[in-house]
Scaffold this motif. Structure first.
Motif, PDB file in Angstrom:
ATOM      1  N   GLY A 114      39.521 -90.930 -26.008  1.00  0.00           N
ATOM      2  CA  GLY A 114      39.030 -91.755 -24.910  1.00  0.00           C
ATOM      3  C   GLY A 114      37.616 -92.235 -25.181  1.00  0.00           C
ATOM      4  N   ASP A 115      37.206 -93.306 -24.537  1.00  0.00           N
ATOM      5  CA  ASP A 115      35.827 -93.778 -24.674  1.00  0.00           C
ATOM      6  C   ASP A 115      34.872 -92.699 -24.164  1.00  0.00           C
ATOM      7  OD1 ASP A 115      36.852 -96.136 -25.637  1.00  0.00           O
ATOM      8  OD2 ASP A 115      36.458 -97.289 -23.817  1.00  0.00           O
ATOM      9  N   GLU A 116      33.861 -92.380 -24.962  1.00  0.00           N
ATOM     10  CA  GLU A 116      32.865 -91.337 -24.652  1.00  0.00           C
ATOM     11  C   GLU A 116      33.508 -89.989 -24.336  1.00  0.00           C
ATOM     12  OE1 GLU A 116      29.893 -92.682 -21.879  1.00  0.00           O
ATOM     13  OE2 GLU A 116      29.115 -94.112 -23.341  1.00  0.00           O
ATOM     14  N   SER A 117      34.699 -89.739 -24.882  1.00  0.00           N
ATOM     15  CA  SER A 117      35.466 -88.539 -24.534  1.00  0.00           C
ATOM     16  C   SER A 117      34.804 -87.231 -24.959  1.00  0.00           C
ATOM     17  CB  SER A 117      36.879 -88.631 -25.105  1.00  0.00           C
ATOM     18  OG  SER A 117      36.831 -88.914 -26.488  1.00  0.00           O
ATOM     19  N   CYS A 118      34.151 -87.196 -26.103  1.00  0.00           N
ATOM     20  CA  CYS A 118      33.442 -85.993 -26.563  1.00  0.00           C
ATOM     21  C   CYS A 118      31.952 -86.281 -26.730  1.00  0.00           C
ATOM     22  CB  CYS A 118      34.030 -85.494 -27.875  1.00  0.00           C
ATOM     23  SG  CYS A 118      35.745 -84.942 -27.752  1.00  0.00           S
ATOM     24  N   ASN A 119      31.484 -87.316 -26.106  1.00  0.00           N
ATOM     25  CA  ASN A 119      30.088 -87.732 -26.185  1.00  0.00           C
ATOM     26  C   ASN A 119      29.194 -86.627 -25.615  1.00  0.00           C
ATOM     27  OD1 ASN A 119      27.555 -89.087 -25.367  1.00  0.00           O
ATOM     28  ND2 ASN A 119      28.617 -90.951 -25.972  1.00  0.00           N
ATOM     29  N   SER A 120      28.111 -86.309 -26.320  1.00  0.00           N
ATOM     30  CA  SER A 120      27.108 -85.328 -25.871  1.00  0.00           C
ATOM     31  C   SER A 120      27.647 -83.911 -25.736  1.00  0.00           C
ATOM     32  CB  SER A 120      26.471 -85.775 -24.545  1.00  0.00           C
ATOM     33  OG  SER A 120      25.894 -87.055 -24.691  1.00  0.00           O
ATOM     34  N   THR A 121      28.720 -83.593 -26.478  1.00  0.00           N
ATOM     35  CA  THR A 121      29.264 -82.235 -26.440  1.00  0.00           C
ATOM     36  C   THR A 121      28.642 -81.383 -27.538  1.00  0.00           C
ATOM     37  OG1 THR A 121      31.092 -82.824 -27.928  1.00  0.00           O
ATOM     38  CG2 THR A 121      31.519 -82.979 -25.560  1.00  0.00           C
ATOM     39  N   ASP A 136      35.574 -95.541 -28.217  1.00  0.00           N
ATOM     40  CA  ASP A 136      34.209 -96.075 -28.329  1.00  0.00           C
ATOM     41  C   ASP A 136      33.209 -95.018 -27.860  1.00  0.00           C
ATOM     42  OD1 ASP A 136      35.384 -98.419 -29.160  1.00  0.00           O
ATOM     43  OD2 ASP A 136      35.006 -99.510 -27.296  1.00  0.00           O
ATOM     44  N   GLY A 137      32.229 -94.709 -28.680  1.00  0.00           N
ATOM     45  CA  GLY A 137      31.221 -93.706 -28.333  1.00  0.00           C
ATOM     46  C   GLY A 137      31.774 -92.301 -28.221  1.00  0.00           C
ATOM     47  N   ALA A 138      32.967 -92.058 -28.750  1.00  0.00           N
ATOM     48  CA  ALA A 138      33.689 -90.799 -28.515  1.00  0.00           C
ATOM     49  C   ALA A 138      32.915 -89.544 -28.913  1.00  0.00           C
ATOM     50  CB  ALA A 138      35.036 -90.825 -29.226  1.00  0.00           C
ATOM     51  N   CYS A 139      32.314 -89.532 -30.087  1.00  0.00           N
ATOM     52  CA  CYS A 139      31.614 -88.332 -30.568  1.00  0.00           C
ATOM     53  C   CYS A 139      30.125 -88.570 -30.749  1.00  0.00           C
ATOM     54  CB  CYS A 139      32.241 -87.864 -31.876  1.00  0.00           C
ATOM     55  SG  CYS A 139      33.987 -87.394 -31.704  1.00  0.00           S
ATOM     56  N   ALA A 140      29.633 -89.642 -30.191  1.00  0.00           N
ATOM     57  CA  ALA A 140      28.210 -89.964 -30.314  1.00  0.00           C
ATOM     58  C   ALA A 140      27.365 -88.912 -29.600  1.00  0.00           C
ATOM     59  CB  ALA A 140      27.942 -91.347 -29.704  1.00  0.00           C
ATOM     60  N   ARG A 141      26.177 -88.678 -30.148  1.00  0.00           N
ATOM     61  CA  ARG A 141      25.202 -87.773 -29.553  1.00  0.00           C
ATOM     62  C   ARG A 141      25.749 -86.355 -29.334  1.00  0.00           C
ATOM     63  NH1 ARG A 141      24.489 -92.720 -28.598  1.00  0.00           N
ATOM     64  NH2 ARG A 141      26.025 -92.963 -26.992  1.00  0.00           N
TER      65      ARG A 141
END
Length: 198
Positions: A114-121, A136-141
């Motif tokens: 998903g979009d941003e699904s794992c973002n910031s984890t 999109d942005g899934a694993c960013a940050r």
């Protein structure tokens, strides 16, 4: 149209398109859109989600965003994890204690579709078979600290737009101290595969 009618119309239009900001366990904001239901896997901040039959499923938007911890398998190997699926938009967003322990023979798959699904984890663990960051942005940050299977090095696949982006948005970082950069410490990896805009 009277001034009161215009004011009421503006009020209702603003709230009709507003989002609901719910604060997660790690002081991050789960910004539910107007069409998003409340999270179901962790329905309130501070909850721990453990695996069911070797899987954790966060299929709806923001489903696991409020979790304090997510634990699939066990570090001593007495229980193993097959899959972590964060497929809803912001499905696992911001959870800083995700533990994934795959079996030595089959490993575990981490899917952030998903979009941003794992973002910031923050994801730690062992015996990881594959990591898929297709939203999109899934694993960013995010912070990933784990080892791949000994017998088969894993690949980190970044297919979505800015899916593994590392540099924080400077303007957002000025006002949001929970906005992180990407750190990946992965042992026995076959490498990073990036799409054109990852």
């Amino acid at each position: 149209m009277s001034t009161t009618s215009v004011s009421l119309l503006a009020f209702f239009l603003h709230h009709a398109y507003a989002q609901l900001d719910v604060v997660g366990s790690w002081n991050h904001v789960c910004a539910l859109g107007v069409d998003d239901p409340m999270p179901t896997v962790c329905s309130s901040a501070g909850m721990t989600k453990t695996d069911s039959g070797g899987k954790i499923e966060c299929g709806g938007n923001f489903d696991c965003c409020l979790c304090q911890s997510m634990i699939c398998g066990s570090s001593d190997g007495s229980k193993t994890c097959d899959e972590l699926n964060c497929n809803g938009d912001s499905g696992c967003f911001g959870v800083r204690d995700i533990q994934i322990y795959g079996s030595r023979s089959d490993g575990a798959v981490i899917s952030c579709n998903g979009d941003e699904s794992c973002n910031s984890t923050k994801i730690i663990g062992s015996n990881i078979k594959e990591v898929i960051c297709s939203g999109d942005g899934a694993c960013a940050r995010s912070t990933f600290m784990f080892n791949c299977m000994t017998s088969e090095p894993c690949t980190l696949s970044c297919g979505g737009e800015e899916s593994c982006a590392g540099q924080p948005d400077f303007e957002r970082a000025l006002f949001d101290d929970t906005y992180l950069s990407t750190q990946m410490v992965i042992e026995n990896t076959a490498g990073l595969e990036c799409g054109d805009q990852a």
